[in-house]
Design a protein around this motif. Structure first.
Motif, PDB file in Angstrom:
ATOM      1  N   PHE A  72    -138.450  14.273 -19.790  1.00 51.57           N
ATOM      2  CA  PHE A  72    -139.050  15.601 -19.212  1.00 51.57           C
ATOM      3  C   PHE A  72    -138.481  16.854 -18.582  1.00 51.57           C
ATOM      4  O   PHE A  72    -138.678  18.064 -19.493  1.00 51.57           O
ATOM      5  CB  PHE A  72    -139.505  14.871 -17.923  1.00 51.57           C
ATOM      6  CG  PHE A  72    -140.326  15.687 -17.201  1.00 51.57           C
ATOM      7  CD1 PHE A  72    -140.929  16.770 -17.859  1.00 51.57           C
ATOM      8  CD2 PHE A  72    -140.122  15.342 -15.901  1.00 51.57           C
ATOM      9  CE1 PHE A  72    -141.737  17.644 -16.936  1.00 51.57           C
ATOM     10  CE2 PHE A  72    -140.698  16.282 -15.064  1.00 51.57           C
ATOM     11  CZ  PHE A  72    -141.311  17.236 -15.530  1.00 51.57           C
ATOM     12  N   CYS A  76    -137.937  20.436 -19.898  1.00 49.51           N
ATOM     13  CA  CYS A  76    -138.189  21.785 -19.011  1.00 49.51           C
ATOM     14  C   CYS A  76    -136.844  22.604 -18.884  1.00 49.51           C
ATOM     15  O   CYS A  76    -137.271  24.060 -18.767  1.00 49.51           O
ATOM     16  CB  CYS A  76    -137.888  20.828 -17.996  1.00 49.51           C
ATOM     17  SG  CYS A  76    -139.327  20.753 -16.973  1.00 49.51           S
ATOM     18  N   THR A  83    -135.099  22.697 -12.711  1.00 44.26           N
ATOM     19  CA  THR A  83    -135.220  21.814 -12.256  1.00 44.26           C
ATOM     20  C   THR A  83    -134.461  21.458 -10.900  1.00 44.26           C
ATOM     21  O   THR A  83    -134.039  21.982 -11.099  1.00 44.26           O
ATOM     22  CB  THR A  83    -135.396  20.261 -13.316  1.00 44.26           C
ATOM     23  OG1 THR A  83    -134.415  20.913 -14.001  1.00 44.26           O
ATOM     24  CG2 THR A  83    -136.549  20.850 -14.533  1.00 44.26           C
ATOM     25  N   CYS A 109    -146.054  14.092 -14.328  1.00 40.17           N
ATOM     26  CA  CYS A 109    -144.348  14.715 -15.507  1.00 40.17           C
ATOM     27  C   CYS A 109    -145.674  15.648 -16.312  1.00 40.17           C
ATOM     28  O   CYS A 109    -145.417  16.699 -16.232  1.00 40.17           O
ATOM     29  CB  CYS A 109    -143.784  14.443 -15.708  1.00 40.17           C
ATOM     30  SG  CYS A 109    -142.693  13.471 -15.042  1.00 40.17           S
ATOM     31  N   ASN A 110    -145.941  15.574 -17.051  1.00 40.14           N
ATOM     32  CA  ASN A 110    -147.204  16.153 -18.030  1.00 40.14           C
ATOM     33  C   ASN A 110    -147.626  17.085 -17.162  1.00 40.14           C
ATOM     34  O   ASN A 110    -147.616  18.590 -17.356  1.00 40.14           O
ATOM     35  CB  ASN A 110    -147.897  15.099 -19.421  1.00 40.14           C
ATOM     36  CG  ASN A 110    -146.645  15.139 -20.142  1.00 40.14           C
ATOM     37  OD1 ASN A 110    -146.168  15.083 -20.542  1.00 40.14           O
ATOM     38  ND2 ASN A 110    -147.019  13.547 -20.370  1.00 40.14           N
ATOM     39  N   PHE A 113    -145.422  19.697 -15.851  1.00 41.78           N
ATOM     40  CA  PHE A 113    -145.079  20.578 -17.106  1.00 41.78           C
ATOM     41  C   PHE A 113    -145.697  22.091 -17.580  1.00 41.78           C
ATOM     42  O   PHE A 113    -145.296  23.333 -17.740  1.00 41.78           O
ATOM     43  CB  PHE A 113    -144.450  20.234 -17.961  1.00 41.78           C
ATOM     44  CG  PHE A 113    -143.840  19.895 -19.230  1.00 41.78           C
ATOM     45  CD1 PHE A 113    -142.610  21.421 -19.400  1.00 41.78           C
ATOM     46  CD2 PHE A 113    -144.319  20.900 -20.974  1.00 41.78           C
ATOM     47  CE1 PHE A 113    -141.812  21.384 -20.364  1.00 41.78           C
ATOM     48  CE2 PHE A 113    -144.344  21.379 -21.596  1.00 41.78           C
ATOM     49  CZ  PHE A 113    -142.972  21.889 -21.840  1.00 41.78           C
ATOM     50  N   ASN A 141    -144.622  21.330  -8.124  1.00 42.13           N
ATOM     51  CA  ASN A 141    -144.380  22.386  -8.775  1.00 42.13           C
ATOM     52  C   ASN A 141    -145.167  23.518  -8.625  1.00 42.13           C
ATOM     53  O   ASN A 141    -145.902  24.057  -7.406  1.00 42.13           O
ATOM     54  CB  ASN A 141    -144.511  22.449 -10.087  1.00 42.13           C
ATOM     55  CG  ASN A 141    -146.172  21.649 -10.412  1.00 42.13           C
ATOM     56  OD1 ASN A 141    -146.483  20.721 -10.284  1.00 42.13           O
ATOM     57  ND2 ASN A 141    -146.988  23.184 -10.655  1.00 42.13           N
TER      58      ASN A 141
END
Length: 201
Positions: A72, A76, A83, A109-110, A113, A141
């Motif tokens: 992951f 990124c 990050t 996480c997905n 992202f 995020n």
């Protein structure tokens, strides 16, 4: 930078091959071979992971989760997303099935992202803490507009614009199998935070 990306891509390919081999050993109930392969994974991954993300990611001693996070974070980096990772101590065990744990972390996480892909000054912060009482995973995020949580948690929907899927619905459904878990979402002005905790039984 190009050399680092090439090394990362080669490592991701090799690591997946090793995990497939480990799965086959487990399927055949060859525990001695699986144990050796697990040790090989740890020895093989440590210098590569530390070269990219220092000692933080190396504190995650669950190989499946460590690679998931590595993959992951590398994605990124390839997309220019800033990050930050913080893991408070070495983690060797969590009170949840590793597949369910992987699924929950992967979904968050997905979603994170995808949420920052077209965002200016995109950034993602991972915070993982482990204590005698609980394990907590949190991801924060940047956002350009608040997340519609009611819609995102419905079956067939995700936080990804113009996409359908399962997203947070599966995340919540997975956690609901465990009496020792809870989750939390927070919509701030410019940030969205998703986290979950697992209480040690």
């Amino acid at each position: 930078m190009n050399e680092q990306l090439t090394l990362a891509q080669e490592f991701r390919h090799d690591y997946k091959a090793i995990l497939i081999s480990l799965s086959e050993s487990l399927a055949q109930e060859n525990l001695q071979a699986a144990k050796q392969q697990l040790n090989d994974i740890i020895d093989y991954s440590k210098p590569v992971i530390e070269s990219f993300y220092g000692e933080q990611l190396a504190k995650m001693q669950l190989p499946t989760i460590q690679f998931l996070l590595y993959d992951f974070l590398q994605r990124c980096e390839e997309h220019g997303i800033q990050t930050k990772v913080s893991i408070n101590k070495e983690i060797t065990d969590v009170a949840m099935n590793i597949i369910d744990l992987s699924r929950c972390i992967s979904i968050l996480c997905n979603n994170s992202f995808e949420a920052v892909m077209n965002s200016p000054a995109a950034s993602i912060e991972l915070l993982i803490s482990h204590s005698e009482n609980q394990f907590t995973f949190s991801i924060k995020n940047t956002v350009t507009e608040p997340v519609n949580l009611m819609a995102a948690m419905k079956k067939g929907m995700t936080t990804k614009k113009m996409h359908q899927g399962y997203g947070l619905f599966i995340f919540v459904k997975t956690l609901s199998k465990y009496s020792n878990t809870h989750y939390f979402f927070d919509n701030e002005k410019d940030y969205f935070t998703a986290s979950f905790s697992i209480l040690h039984k």
